[in-house]
Motif scaffolding. Sequence first.
Motif, short mmCIF file in Angstrom:
data_model
loop_
_atom_site.label_atom_id
_atom_site.label_comp_id
_atom_site.label_asym_id
_atom_site.label_seq_id
_atom_site.Cartn_x
_atom_site.Cartn_y
_atom_site.Cartn_z
N ALA A 61 0.61 -0.71 -0.03
CA ALA A 61 0.29 -0.08 0.74
C ALA A 61 0.70 1.19 0.17
O ALA A 61 0.48 2.14 -0.90
N GLY A 64 2.38 1.35 -3.47
CA GLY A 64 1.95 2.09 -4.46
C GLY A 64 1.10 3.65 -4.17
O GLY A 64 1.45 4.16 -5.28
N SER A 65 1.07 3.97 -3.11
CA SER A 65 0.49 5.13 -2.77
C SER A 65 2.29 6.54 -3.11
O SER A 65 1.62 7.36 -3.77
N ALA A 67 3.96 4.81 -5.63
CA ALA A 67 4.40 5.13 -6.93
C ALA A 67 3.76 5.28 -8.13
O ALA A 67 4.09 6.05 -9.14
N GLY A 68 2.51 5.53 -7.71
CA GLY A 68 1.19 6.13 -8.12
C GLY A 68 0.74 7.19 -8.71
O GLY A 68 1.48 7.53 -10.40
N PRO A 69 2.11 8.33 -7.73
CA PRO A 69 2.03 10.28 -8.85
C PRO A 69 3.45 9.55 -9.90
O PRO A 69 3.13 10.46 -11.05
#
Length: 70
Positions: A61, A64-65, A67-69
């Motif tokens: 989690a 992912g947060s 690498a997301g942007p």
Amino acid sequence: MKELWRQQPFRMYWLGMFLSGLGDQFGWMGLTWFVMKKTGSSAAMGGRRACVHAACCVCGAGGGSFAGPI
């Protein structure tokens, strides 16, 4: 797709990924079995697995947060 499989580097990459994943699974199975043999407790075995999965969820989690942007 057939053209990709004719290229040796592509085949070697996927063979390496497959063997690496297979080794990972044997490692996790062996570690779980080791804990069961040493402690004789299915609760200890389950606790070890729960800790591993909790760490994967937290790190997944967070990663992912992060690498997301990008």
